[in-house]
Design an enzyme around this catalytic site. Structure first.
Site, PDB file in Angstrom:
ATOM      1  N   GLU A 235       0.408 -13.206  15.507  1.00 26.51           N
ATOM      2  CA  GLU A 235      -1.020 -13.500  15.506  1.00 26.51           C
ATOM      3  C   GLU A 235      -1.748 -13.161  16.806  1.00 26.51           C
ATOM      4  O   GLU A 235      -2.871 -12.641  16.768  1.00 26.51           O
ATOM      5  CB  GLU A 235      -1.234 -14.994  15.219  1.00 26.51           C
TER       6      GLU A 235
ATOM      7  N   CYS B 114       0.829  -1.214   0.000  1.00 23.93           N
ATOM      8  CA  CYS B 114       0.000   0.000   0.000  1.00 23.93           C
ATOM      9  C   CYS B 114       0.855   1.253   0.000  1.00 23.93           C
ATOM     10  O   CYS B 114       0.361   2.344  -0.227  1.00 23.93           O
ATOM     11  CB  CYS B 114      -0.885   0.018   1.244  1.00 23.93           C
TER      12      CYS B 114
ATOM     13  N   PHE C 271      -1.230 -13.205   5.544  1.00 23.84           N
ATOM     14  CA  PHE C 271      -2.196 -13.466   6.629  1.00 23.84           C
ATOM     15  C   PHE C 271      -2.732 -14.895   6.591  1.00 23.84           C
ATOM     16  O   PHE C 271      -3.854 -15.150   7.027  1.00 23.84           O
ATOM     17  CB  PHE C 271      -3.340 -12.434   6.586  1.00 23.84           C
TER      18      PHE C 271
ATOM     19  N   ARG D  98     -25.414  10.429   6.349  1.00 23.83           N
ATOM     20  CA  ARG D  98     -25.113   9.161   5.655  1.00 23.83           C
ATOM     21  C   ARG D  98     -24.656   8.157   6.717  1.00 23.83           C
ATOM     22  O   ARG D  98     -23.711   8.402   7.469  1.00 23.83           O
ATOM     23  CB  ARG D  98     -24.093   9.349   4.516  1.00 23.83           C
TER      24      ARG D  98
ATOM     25  N   GLN E 220       3.458 -18.088   0.866  1.00 22.68           N
ATOM     26  CA  GLN E 220       4.014 -18.280   2.209  1.00 22.68           C
ATOM     27  C   GLN E 220       4.579 -19.695   2.347  1.00 22.68           C
ATOM     28  O   GLN E 220       4.988 -20.074   3.426  1.00 22.68           O
ATOM     29  CB  GLN E 220       2.915 -18.074   3.259  1.00 22.68           C
TER      30      GLN E 220
ATOM     31  N   CYS F 160      -4.737  -0.038   4.151  1.00 21.93           N
ATOM     32  CA  CYS F 160      -3.542  -0.801   4.503  1.00 21.93           C
ATOM     33  C   CYS F 160      -4.032  -1.976   5.350  1.00 21.93           C
ATOM     34  O   CYS F 160      -4.811  -1.789   6.269  1.00 21.93           O
ATOM     35  CB  CYS F 160      -2.571   0.057   5.300  1.00 21.93           C
TER      36      CYS F 160
HETATM   37  C1  FAD Z   1     -14.453   4.028  -4.992  1.00 23.17           C
HETATM   38  C2  FAD Z   1     -15.619   4.909  -5.274  1.00 23.17           C
HETATM   39  C3  FAD Z   1     -16.454   5.270  -4.241  1.00 23.17           C
HETATM   40  C4  FAD Z   1     -17.564   6.048  -4.473  1.00 23.17           C
HETATM   41  N1  FAD Z   1     -18.353   6.402  -3.430  1.00 23.17           N
HETATM   42  C5  FAD Z   1     -19.438   7.171  -3.655  1.00 23.17           C
HETATM   43  C6  FAD Z   1     -20.283   7.560  -2.591  1.00 23.17           C
HETATM   44  O1  FAD Z   1     -20.059   7.220  -1.443  1.00 23.17           O
HETATM   45  N2  FAD Z   1     -21.360   8.330  -2.891  1.00 23.17           N
HETATM   46  C7  FAD Z   1     -21.630   8.741  -4.151  1.00 23.17           C
HETATM   47  O2  FAD Z   1     -22.590   9.454  -4.368  1.00 23.17           O
HETATM   48  N3  FAD Z   1     -20.845   8.396  -5.174  1.00 23.17           N
HETATM   49  C8  FAD Z   1     -19.772   7.611  -4.960  1.00 23.17           C
HETATM   50  N4  FAD Z   1     -18.975   7.244  -6.005  1.00 23.17           N
HETATM   51  C9  FAD Z   1     -19.415   7.556  -7.375  1.00 23.17           C
HETATM   52  C10 FAD Z   1     -18.711   8.718  -7.976  1.00 23.17           C
HETATM   53  O3  FAD Z   1     -19.192   9.899  -7.443  1.00 23.17           O
HETATM   54  C11 FAD Z   1     -18.956   8.603  -9.467  1.00 23.17           C
HETATM   55  O4  FAD Z   1     -18.249   7.487  -9.928  1.00 23.17           O
HETATM   56  C12 FAD Z   1     -18.486   9.813 -10.208  1.00 23.17           C
HETATM   57  O5  FAD Z   1     -19.061  10.982  -9.755  1.00 23.17           O
HETATM   58  C13 FAD Z   1     -18.759   9.654 -11.684  1.00 23.17           C
HETATM   59  O6  FAD Z   1     -18.135  10.729 -12.346  1.00 23.17           O
HETATM   60  P1  FAD Z   1     -17.130  10.483 -13.524  1.00 23.17           P
HETATM   61  O7  FAD Z   1     -16.775  11.810 -14.033  1.00 23.17           O
HETATM   62  O8  FAD Z   1     -16.010   9.640 -13.126  1.00 23.17           O
HETATM   63  O9  FAD Z   1     -18.083   9.717 -14.513  1.00 23.17           O
HETATM   64  P2  FAD Z   1     -17.713   8.706 -15.637  1.00 23.17           P
HETATM   65  O10 FAD Z   1     -17.273   7.435 -15.038  1.00 23.17           O
HETATM   66  O11 FAD Z   1     -16.817   9.346 -16.612  1.00 23.17           O
HETATM   67  O12 FAD Z   1     -19.142   8.493 -16.249  1.00 23.17           O
HETATM   68  C14 FAD Z   1     -20.120   7.786 -15.559  1.00 23.17           C
HETATM   69  C15 FAD Z   1     -21.318   7.536 -16.477  1.00 23.17           C
HETATM   70  O13 FAD Z   1     -21.985   8.743 -16.738  1.00 23.17           O
HETATM   71  C16 FAD Z   1     -21.965   9.074 -18.123  1.00 23.17           C
HETATM   72  N5  FAD Z   1     -21.768  10.518 -18.166  1.00 23.17           N
HETATM   73  C17 FAD Z   1     -20.794  11.213 -17.518  1.00 23.17           C
HETATM   74  N6  FAD Z   1     -21.009  12.534 -17.678  1.00 23.17           N
HETATM   75  C18 FAD Z   1     -22.106  12.658 -18.437  1.00 23.17           C
HETATM   76  C19 FAD Z   1     -22.832  13.768 -18.941  1.00 23.17           C
HETATM   77  N7  FAD Z   1     -22.469  15.024 -18.662  1.00 23.17           N
HETATM   78  N8  FAD Z   1     -23.915  13.514 -19.672  1.00 23.17           N
HETATM   79  C20 FAD Z   1     -24.316  12.261 -19.961  1.00 23.17           C
HETATM   80  N9  FAD Z   1     -23.673  11.181 -19.523  1.00 23.17           N
HETATM   81  C21 FAD Z   1     -22.587  11.380 -18.762  1.00 23.17           C
HETATM   82  C22 FAD Z   1     -20.876   8.243 -18.698  1.00 23.17           C
HETATM   83  O14 FAD Z   1     -21.098   7.950 -20.050  1.00 23.17           O
HETATM   84  C23 FAD Z   1     -20.930   7.013 -17.838  1.00 23.17           C
HETATM   85  O15 FAD Z   1     -21.942   6.158 -18.281  1.00 23.17           O
HETATM   86  C24 FAD Z   1     -17.846   6.488  -5.801  1.00 23.17           C
HETATM   87  C25 FAD Z   1     -17.008   6.130  -6.839  1.00 23.17           C
HETATM   88  C26 FAD Z   1     -15.902   5.342  -6.590  1.00 23.17           C
HETATM   89  C27 FAD Z   1     -15.023   4.941  -7.725  1.00 23.17           C
HETATM   90  S1  FES Z   2       1.983  -2.290   4.598  1.00 20.73           S
HETATM   91 FE1  FES Z   2       0.047  -1.553   4.076  1.00 20.73          FE
HETATM   92  S2  FES Z   2      -0.875  -3.239   3.129  1.00 20.73           S
HETATM   93 FE2  FES Z   2       0.959  -4.062   3.826  1.00 20.73          FE
END
Ligand code: FAD
Ligand code: FES
Ligand code: FES
Length: 1372
Positions: free
Chosen positions: A1306, A128, A843, A448, A812, A172
């Protein structure tokens, strides 16, 4: 424009090459598949391998890099962290990428971040670490640009709180985070160095100036953050890239976007993807390659924010991070204080979405489109719904503005529609017909309920409430209210209209709130099939109550206060009634972790006993440390991916690869049919049997490997495996055995060899007869836990001359893997060679479960005569690899009225899954820790059940964590029945040395070695258990909605020392190379081995041996170089490897001694280097080999420790916060207190995961559903104890132990049960209160508290209807 309204794509491409920099080096890429991620490019096409793949879905941070972008409008370079596993390469055009190996390295010098991570012992396995370093570096780079006062020299502009939050989304699995947080905090301008934990820079008590001098100097704005000149001049223009029929467009006007969408691409059935941050891929894992990508980020209308008096208009492509900054901007003239407060709260909520490195590229529009189109459980959708936001969309030639409710009620947006912008209105109180506008106010809150308070976890439910209220003489009137709930198991967030209508115009009283709550309960109902459905509804009730209750029946003073400021402030300083409801207060401004470490080093065997930095920590931080997946692929290398079964028991009729033009270069499908006649279908082996590599005509569990697809890239292999069609047939087959009860019915058990079956103690019937009280047929059920090593299973097999095969594996147990591969391939063992340098977390999961992975690669490589490698994707790893053993325990216990137990009998059914593997040891390990109390008489019947589940393997403290927990759960029940303090019940049942001997026999050792009772007392005093218990009682008396609990638990943990080889060779320049049977899996084995080598060789007594440790290098395990390496696991491999090395060194010293005496006579004194030169010239054998076999009377010994956990639970949401944990642990004479401390803290955190967080869910067929970071939540930095104090006790001389040291890997994991027990104590208080509200008399009956005690479990135990009961109690 064509007549039918479609156009051909615009062709005015400015650039058709990608130009970007990686660590200052220019890269120009013309032909690239647009679906290529930045991580794939870095790892496959550059020499920079520090960014690691771990989850591939944005949930862990192992792949984080810093992206720097020139913003021509601001004339500034923007630096931010991103997850390279989701960022598409095409979107880094004109950007500069910095990786950890670019910050610094062993050749050019490490960056102070690397040095401090190493010095604060913040890297164990190291997988990590580069990602952590980059998340932190990006935060430093941003802070340096902030308009803040200059920090003192050597420090940054970050505050300590910001410093530790910078790594909040990075996971991590090894360290427990505290040392990582300390390394980061050491850069903060406001840090008090005294508060930082154990490190190798200074000793406790040294003056501040000395500490400062010793800390590797940080100078901001160093060479690393410079933006390359060749990128500065490049401006963004429309870009088109083509490769093999796939294209990437970066239009710069909305017209171009429209004409692209209106072109004939759609008619031509092309797969089109609009893309901004591409983070949506992390959730949907759309493995499909698209034909056309349209990047929206360079369209001004989509990427700007406009503010005016009507509100804020945010372009859909604006990142969530930028939205947060905008909402938090101060000094905005357009908005009322109410609006500003609302904006700030929206921003606070958004800060909990994902993690910083996702928010930096994730767009607000992408989030809403995902929510609209695919029902993504969005936070943004819910919170914006509550404040009446609007969206603008364009479809074809139509442009519309919609409310979010309209937007979500429509059918999913088609692929021609573009979300243009989001409008957040400026808000002001309007009053209503019920009241006067001038005195009305807005109150707004968002919520939330998620397993990680700071984000990187989807909530069980989210909500946002906006109310327009006015004070009246008789209370607060609701003029208008908007209540939005989301993520609870509906397609889209919803407004609770009925509740809104009911509340509007009402004065808030308990009875009004009670009716509103009933409406919520009837209206917020998850769809069928939603997990924890009743809990989610109760959350909705709880949150509305939390929002409105502070305003129920408020007096005129409070009503007056409404005109003086935002209503939320009232909560802090109002009457007792409101104080107790201080649930709105955010813990996020506080530090996440801190602690004290008490360690004692000893000089007796110097440098053994020194808390030296872990060997290789700095190269782990810089990312230069080579893991298996970092080894460059040899020419013609192919990649494999497993096709696994999804059925528990079925005939396999066929496996078909579905042709798909997006999957290229599939070379072979390897199955059991490819095993030669000389070989055997064996994937892993123990003395007790073997497990097949592949299912044959039958599959016998979900997750069982069926075949291995081999293709020209890992991506193709994964795609092919994912889309493969397996035809099953279950006709005329018996139903599978999926529960332990079914196993009992069918007598489906694995044999437990007599020597592994633990001995019963005393006479159970007699003990029961002596008892005053009995608990009969009580049940405990325990589930599984997944390893979640950051590096998933991986191997590379390379065929060699003469039918030989070389396998690099992250394992391991290289020796047993070696044997398994030889057997499967049907070749002599000397034709196989397995090499393991380091393991990115094991682990126990890489002990047996790594074998099928490497064997499949070896089989494929052997058959195809070319190198084959695999790196399991996280989902496959979670499904195939198994985990801890689930079990069911039924017990009868008898005890005196004093709490003293007289007899215990247990019936234990262990679910071992498909193969026996290592499961037959479970009875021994389980009873081993259960015996930590004196049960009087102890009897048991343990069955290891064979079921149609994936094979359960050993995981850190296998059986022991369950055994110890069962013991404590029984103590809890006894205390409950007797209405006694559970601590006294534990105390009275602790062993004396005499009873210890009865239960443990020879392993109990000498009386002096039994340190538990002393430590128990010491911990009681050092943790101020009595005083804190009193304070907690007081807290619980005055707080209704939060309850605290505290609990102390002991451990007695038996281990067995194993035989192991060692080899020490001295080279002609005096440097030393060491090989050991033990494998470095992050536990610091190499570090201890180095120290022991240096100590043992220094006994030659010549000059220059003081720093011999720097001359020692421990090298990779190589099964042909050192045979009989055995397993690395069960905590003792470090000490046995050290002993093996010591034996080698003794031999060398013996051989060198005559020469040394002779030289000393001649020269007066002898220098180490001179001695070695002379030894070489006189042909002294300077390579020594040993095989350490522990004496039979010193194999087994006991480890002792104790912990006090203190928690606070929120009884409205079920959230548990670990306020403090105090650990005391006896390491004997620790060989390296820093390493042992790391093991203790890391193991404890993993135990917290088992007891409190990690819900490993399977479906009815036994197929794992918790298959990624979205659904499986290991502890993050915001889940660990806020204060963690650890004392590593040096209990002095331990005659039979290696240099008097004891194990640490452990046992401390088991101590995390203290947190679970403390949670139970807190819940007890909540239940007492609930009984009062329900007017139930008498003591609370005992209750079960599941493991893990996740939020729904805690809430359920506190009463899902506790709000209703409370309100009823007020009303009646
Ligand atoms: C690890 C992780 C944790 C997350 N946790 C949360 C959370 O707790 N709460 C939460 O609300 N969200 C969460 N998200 C979601 C995150 O907010 C969305 O993935 C992000 O906002 C999408 O934006 P992007 O620009 O990456 O979209 P993209 O991945 O680029 O697009 C997503 C989709 O939308 C379409 N699109 C994008 N923009 C437009 C547009 N302007 N018009 C039409 N279609 C469009 C794309 O074609 C695609 O289908 C999480 C995401 C990840 C990866
Ligand atoms: S030191 Fe962070 S995953 Fe092993
Ligand atoms: S590998 Fe990218 S976030 Fe986990």
């Amino acid at each position: 424009m064509e007549e039918n309204g479609t156009t051909t794509p615009p062709s005015k491409a400015g650039n058709s090459n990608l130009v970007f920099a990686v660590n200052g080096e220019k890269f120009e890429v013309a032909n690239i598949d647009p679906s290529t991620t930045l991580l794939q490019f870095l790892r496959y096409h550059t020499r920079f391998k520090s960014a690691k793949l771990s989850c591939g879905e944005g949930g862990c941070g192992a792949c984080v890099v810093m992206l720097s972008k020139y913003n021509p409008e601001l004339g500034q370079v923007e630096d931010f962290s991103v997850s390279s596993c989701l960022t598409l390469l095409c979107s880094v055009d004109n950007c500069s990428i910095t990786t950890s190996d670019g910050l610094g390295n062993s050749k050019d010098g490490f960056h102070p971040i690397h040095q401090r991570f190493a010095g604060f012992h913040a890297s164990q396995c190291g997988y990590c670490t580069p990602g952590m370093c980059m998340s932190f570096f990006a935060a430093l780079a941003q802070a340096e640009k902030a308009n803040r006062p200059e920090p003192p020299p050597g420090f940054s502009k970050l505050t300590v709180v910001e410093a530790e939050k910078a790594i909040a989304g990075n996971l991590c699995r090894c360290t427990g985070y505290r040392p990582i947080a300390d390394a980061c905090k050491s850069f903060a301008a406001d840090v008090d160095l005294e508060d930082l934990g154990l490190n190798s820079f200074w000793r406790k008590g040294e003056p501040k100036e000395v500490k400062l001098r010793r800390l590797p100097l940080y100078t901001p704005d160093g060479k690393f953050s410079r933006f390359p000149e060749f990128l500065r001049g490049r401006s963004k223009s429309a870009m088109i890239l083509h490769l093999k029929g796939k294209s990437w467009y970066s239009p710069t006007t909305i017209e171009d976007v429209k004409s692209l969408l209106n072109s004939n691409m759609i008619e031509d059935n092309m797969q089109i993807r609009l893309v901004v941050g591409n983070t949506g891929m992390g959730y949907y894992k759309e493995l499909d390659n698209y034909d056309r990508y349209i990047d929206l980020r360079y369209v001004p209308e989509l990427s700007t924010i406009r503010k005016n008096h009507r509100g804020i208009e945010i372009g859909a492509a604006v990142t969530i991070s930028k939205v947060i900054s905008c909402l938090k901007e101060e000094g905005n003239v357009y908005y009322s204080s109410d609006s500003k407060q609302v904006f700030e709260k929206l921003a606070d909520h958004m800060e909990k979405i994902a993690s910083g490195f996702i928010r930096n590229s994730a767009s607000i529009g992408g989030n809403l489109v995902m929510a609209q189109r695919k029902s993504f459980p969005s936070d943004i959708a819910t919170i914006l719904l509550a404040v009446g936001s609007l969206v603008s969309i364009t479809s074809g030639h139509k442009h519309e503005s919609l409310t979010l409710e309209e937007f979500f009620s429509r059918p999913p947006m088609d692929s021609r529609s573009v979300l243009l912008s989001v409008h957040i209105p400026s808000l002001k109180p309007k009053g209503s017909g019920y009241s006067n506008e001038s005195n009305s106010k807005l109150i707004f809150e968002t919520y939330r309920a998620a397993p990680r308070p700071l984000g990187n976890a989807l909530p069980y439910l989210n909500a946002a409430f906006l109310a327009d209220v006015s004070p009246q003489v008789n209370g607060l009137i609701v003029n208008d209210i908007q209540l939005a709930f989301g993520v609870y198991g509906t397609k889209h967030p919803t407004r609770a209209r009925k509740v809104e209508e009911y509340l509007s115009g009402k004065i808030l009283t308990a009875s009004i709130l009670y009716e509103a709550v009933k409406l919520v309960k009837a209206g917020v109902i998850p769809e069928t099939g939603t997990s924890h459905a009743a809990y989610r509804t109760s959350l909705a009730v709880g949150l509305l109550f939390q929002f409105l209750f502070p305003y129920v029946n408020v007096g005129s003073a409070i009503c007056d206060g409404l005109s003086n400021g935002f209503a939320g402030n009232l909560l802090k300083d109002s009457s007792e009634n409101h104080k107790e409801n201080s649930l709105h207060q955010s813990a996020s401004s506080k530090l996440l972790s801190s602690g004290k470490q008490e360690v004692k080093s000893s000089k007796e065997h110097y440098p053994v006993g020194e808390p030296t930095t872990k060997s290789g920590a700095a190269i782990q931080a810089s990312g230069e440390a080579v893991f298996v997946d970092d080894i460059p692929s040899p020419p013609n290398c192919l990649y494999g991916a497993f096709i696994y079964s999804t059925k528990p028991l079925a005939r396999i009729k066929g496996v078909e690869l579905i042709p798909n033009n997006r999957i290229t270069g599939v070379a072979a499908l390897i199955s059991y049919k490819d095993i030669s006649e000389r070989g055997e279908n064996v994937g892993s082996m123990t003395k007790r049997g073997f497990e097949p590599l592949f299912a044959d005509e039958f599959t016998r569990c979900a997750g069982e490997p069926i075949a291995f697809v081999v293709a020209e890239s890992q991506k193709s292999a994964d795609l092919a495996a994912r889309s493969a069609l397996v035809k099953y047939d279950t006709e005329n087959l018996d139903p599978p055995i999926l529960t332990v009860e079914e196993a009992v019915e069918k007598s489906s058990f694995f044999e437990i060899p007599a020597f592994l079956y633990p001995a019963q103690v005393g006479d159970f019937s007699k003990g029961m007869a002596e008892a005053d009280h009995r608990i009969l047929s009580a049940e405990i059920k325990l589930g599984s836990q997944y390893y979640f090593y950051m590096e998933t299973q991986t191997a590379l097999a390379v065929p060699d001359e003469d039918n030989c095969i070389l396998v690099y594996s992250s394992t391991q147990s290289a020796e047993h893997m070696h044997i398994t591969i030889a057997k499967c391939l049907g070749i002599p063992e000397h034709n196989v060679r397995v090499i393991t340098r380091r393991v990115g977390g094991g682990f126990g999961g890489k002990l047996m479960r790594s074998m099928p992975v490497a064997t499949a690669c070896a089989l494929a490589a052997y058959k195809l005569r070319c190198p084959v490698r695999t790196y399991l994707n996280r989902k496959t790893d979670m499904i195939m690899i198994g985990g801890r053993h689930p079990m069911k325990i039924t017990y009868n216990v008898g005890f005196k009225s004093s709490g003293k137990v007289t007899a215990l009998h247990l019936d234990i059914l262990i679910n071992a899954g498909l193969s026996a593997e290592i499961s037959p040891i479970l009875p021994l390990t389980l009873i081993g820790t259960l015996k930590k109390y004196n049960w009087g008489a102890l009897s048991f019947d343990i069955k290891v059940c064979k079921t149609n589940h994936s094979t359960k393997s050993i995981m850190r403290a296998p059986g022991e964590v369950q055994g110890s927990y069962i013991a404590d759960a029984i103590m809890e029940q006894i205390a409950s029945m007797l209405s006694m303090e559970v601590d006294s019940v534990r105390n009275i049942n602790l062993h004396t040395f005499e009873s210890l001997k009865v239960f443990y026999g020879e392993a109990a050792g000498e009386a002096l070695e039994y340190t538990l009772t002393d430590m128990w007392e010491k911990l009681g005093a050092s943790s101020r258990l009595v005083q804190r218990t009193e304070m907690i009682e007081q807290f619980n008396r005055i707080n209704t909605w939060k309850k605290r609990g505290i609990s102390r638990v002991p451990i007695v943990y038996g281990v067995a020392v194993v035989s192991t080889p060692g080899k020490v060779s001295i080279l002609s320049d005096g440097s030393i190379v060491v090989e050991v049977g033990g494998i470095e899996i992050g536990q610091g084995l190499w570090t201890k081995v180095k120290q022991v080598t240096a100590y043992a060789l220094s006994l030659i007594g010549c000059n220059g041996t003081e720093n011999l440790v720097e001359k020692v290098r421990v090298v990779q395990s190589d099964t042909l170089s050192l045979v009989q390496g055995g397993y690395t696991g069960r905590s003792t491999k470090s000490e046995s490897s050290c002993e093996a090395v010591r034996l080698c060194c003794n031999l060398l010293v013996e051989r060198l001694a005559p020469l040394k005496s002779k030289l000393q006579e001649q020269m007066g004194s002898v220098n180490w280097e001179v001695l070695i030169v002379q030894a070489y010239s006189q042909s002294v054998n300077l390579a020594a080999h040993s095989y350490y076999v522990p004496a039979s009377n010193s194999i087994h010994y006991l480890n002792y420790g104790a912990a006090v956990g203190e928690v606070e639970i929120n009884i409205l949401t079920g959230e548990t916060k670990i306020l403090q944990a105090d650990i005391i642990y006896d390491c004997g004479k620790s060989m390296n207190p820093a390493v042992d401390l790391g093991q203790i803290e890391g193991a404890f955190a993993q135990g917290v995961g088992f007891f409190m967080l990690e819900e490993f869910v399977i479906n009815a067929d036994g197929l794992t559903i918790s298959d990624g970071t979205w659904t499986y939540k290991i502890p993050a930095i915001d889940n660990i104890p806020m204060l963690l104090n650890v004392e590593v006790v040096n209990s002095g001389h331990q005659e039979k132990r290696v240099l008097s040291s004891k194990a640490s890997g452990e046992p401390p994991l088991v101590l995390a049960a203290s947190v679970h027990c403390a949670t139970r104590a807190a819940i007890k208080e909540a239940r007492k209160q609930l009984n009062t509200w329900s007017r139930l008399d008498g003591p609370d009956s005992a209750f079960d508290l599941d493991v893990p005690a996740i939020m729904p479990v805690v809430k359920k135990a506190c009463g899902l209807d506790n709000v209703e009961k409370y309100l009823e109690s007020l009303l009646h």
